[in-house]
Design an enzyme around this catalytic site. Structure first.
Site, PDB file in Angstrom:
ATOM      1  N   CYS A 270      28.262   1.585  22.030  1.00 38.28           N
ATOM      2  CA  CYS A 270      27.986   0.812  20.810  1.00 38.28           C
ATOM      3  C   CYS A 270      27.487   1.692  19.671  1.00 38.28           C
ATOM      4  O   CYS A 270      27.970   1.596  18.545  1.00 38.28           O
ATOM      5  CB  CYS A 270      27.018  -0.335  21.100  1.00 38.28           C
ATOM      6  SG  CYS A 270      25.328   0.171  21.404  1.00 38.28           S
ATOM      7  N   HIS A 318      21.046  -2.013  21.704  1.00 33.14           N
ATOM      8  CA  HIS A 318      22.423  -2.355  21.359  1.00 33.14           C
ATOM      9  C   HIS A 318      22.512  -2.468  19.838  1.00 33.14           C
ATOM     10  O   HIS A 318      21.538  -2.841  19.172  1.00 33.14           O
ATOM     11  CB  HIS A 318      22.847  -3.669  22.009  1.00 33.14           C
ATOM     12  CG  HIS A 318      24.302  -3.976  21.837  1.00 33.14           C
ATOM     13  ND1 HIS A 318      25.293  -3.234  22.423  1.00 33.14           N
ATOM     14  CD2 HIS A 318      24.943  -4.944  21.115  1.00 33.14           C
ATOM     15  CE1 HIS A 318      26.478  -3.721  22.088  1.00 33.14           C
ATOM     16  NE2 HIS A 318      26.295  -4.761  21.294  1.00 33.14           N
ATOM     17  N   HIS A 330      31.540  -4.734  17.423  1.00 34.10           N
ATOM     18  CA  HIS A 330      30.767  -3.854  18.305  1.00 34.10           C
ATOM     19  C   HIS A 330      31.548  -3.517  19.568  1.00 34.10           C
ATOM     20  O   HIS A 330      32.588  -4.106  19.859  1.00 34.10           O
ATOM     21  CB  HIS A 330      29.426  -4.513  18.676  1.00 34.10           C
ATOM     22  CG  HIS A 330      29.553  -5.747  19.523  1.00 34.10           C
ATOM     23  ND1 HIS A 330      28.641  -6.093  20.492  1.00 34.10           N
ATOM     24  CD2 HIS A 330      30.488  -6.750  19.552  1.00 34.10           C
ATOM     25  CE1 HIS A 330      28.988  -7.228  21.061  1.00 34.10           C
ATOM     26  NE2 HIS A 330      30.099  -7.645  20.515  1.00 34.10           N
TER      27      HIS A 330
END
Length: 383
Positions: A270, A318, A330
């Site tokens: 990510c 994240h 993402h």
């Protein structure tokens, strides 16, 4: 990720495909009742809790790996720079030793020349000529002194650089060991996820998928209804020029696989995606989601504009790029691919803006999404 484990997560398991068809619930139990567990089977909520716990442990290990990898890369550059400087210093010291050796030989071979010249100066009939010769002698003496000084300084510099290079190499070796430890921790966590998924029946996997989908939808509705995104969900807000380039790059990566530690162009984790997208746009940002959260300027969710970074989970493990209209782009987790998800599909920590002083573009048009951009798992787990 090890090749065997990556193949299992991405291609080798029908169970994984069933699970990643829809996302895991980030906060709450499914809206509709899950089927009662059969004999010896655990409730879906318990399975979901266990899976989320494993994902959280994996994301923490991945962040540690990414951060150590970045430090190791920087340390390697430092060692390389020190070694180059040391090579130059040693070459200079070698030249200095050569000059000093020549000077010593000259003094040994012509040790009486300077005295004889000085005597000749005293006996010279031409005073001006005597002064000129004395100036030459003084200059020669100064040059000899400078040669010795350069030799001593060069030796000291080379010795100091050698010590610094040895310390830097030791630090690099220590970081490399930490990196290996972090890598092994990630592999261990992913193995635990693999074992849990492999133990589930198709019915349990389908129930988990429904739980994730329902939870993500409810969380998104709550976020939009709260007004936290502005009214309505930031519609009409434009990115900066660099933010637009970063977002269009990220959208162009939709469909590419997640791989921990990957920075593109074939695969991403990510924060590898967000860093590369903004790097392509001309703005360097830190490597990990935790560093992006810690070092980049914060921005309220109600002020989000496309290209901003949305950071998730209490430990900032994240990160995604804001697409607009309450959606993000993402790389969610192993087994998933770069995709578009509801902003609230994961627990939101906050948002940051890599270029806070840049003004929005005046003629912005949102990027066109490819077919299937929203399909697949939404739940993120690693930075």
């Amino acid at each position: 990720m090890s090749g065997r484990l990556l193949r299992w997560v991405c291609t080798g398991s029908a169970l994984s495909a069933l699970l990643t068809a829809t996302p895991l619930a980030p906060h709450a139990a499914p809206a509709h009742a899950a089927p009662a567990p059969g004999p010896g089977k655990r409730p879906v909520t318990e399975l979901l809790t266990d899976l989320q716990r494993l994902y959280r442990r994996a994301e923490e290990s991945t962040e540690t790996y990414n951060a150590t990898e970045e430090k190791l890369t920087d340390q390697r550059r430092r060692v390389t720079g020190l070694n180059r400087s040391l090579a130059r210093a040693r070459a200079s010291a070698h030249d200095g030793r050569g000059a000093a050796g020549r000077l010593a030989r000259q003094q040994y071979q012509h040790g009486t020349i300077e005295i004889s010249s000085y005597v000749r100066l005293l006996l010279a009939r031409n005073p001006q000529g005597a002064l000129d010769q004395r100036h030459v002698l003084r200059r020669a003496a100064a040059e000899r002194a400078a040669t010795v000084t350069r030799l001593v300084d060069g030796e000291k510099k080379a010795d100091g650089l050698a010590r610094a290079a040895r310390r830097a190499l030791a630090a690099q070796e220590s970081l490399a060991q930490r990196q290996r430890t972090a890598r092994d921790a990630v592999r261990t966590r992913l193995k635990e996820v693999e074992e849990l998924l492999a133990s589930l029946s198709a019915e349990e996997l389908a129930a988990l998928a429904r739980a994730e989908e329902d939870g993500a939808a409810r969380a998104q509705r709550r976020l939009v209804a709260s007004g936290a995104l502005g009214a309505p969900a930031g519609v009409g807000r434009a990115p900066s020029a660099r933010g637009e380039r970063a977002l269009r790059y990220a959208v162009a990566q939709i469909g590419k696989p997640y791989e921990w530690g990957a920075e593109g162009p074939a695969a991403f984790d990510c924060s590898g995606l967000t860093q590369r997208a903004w790097g392509v746009a001309g703005r360097g940002i830190p490597r990990t989601s935790q560093q992006q959260w810690a070092r980049l300027p914060r921005v309220p969710l109600r002020d989000l504009r496309p290209g901003d970074l949305v950071v998730y989970f209490p430990r900032a493990t994240h990160v995604a790029l804001y697409l607009g209209r309450g959606q993000v782009v993402h790389a969610p987790r192993p087994g998933a691919r770069v995709k578009v998800s509801p902003l609230a599909a994961n627990p939101v920590l906050g948002a940051v803006r890599p270029d806070p002083r840049a003004t929005p573009v005046s003629d912005y048009r949102p990027p066109r999404l490819p077919a299937g951009a929203t399909k697949g798992a939404d739940r993120g787990w690693a930075g």
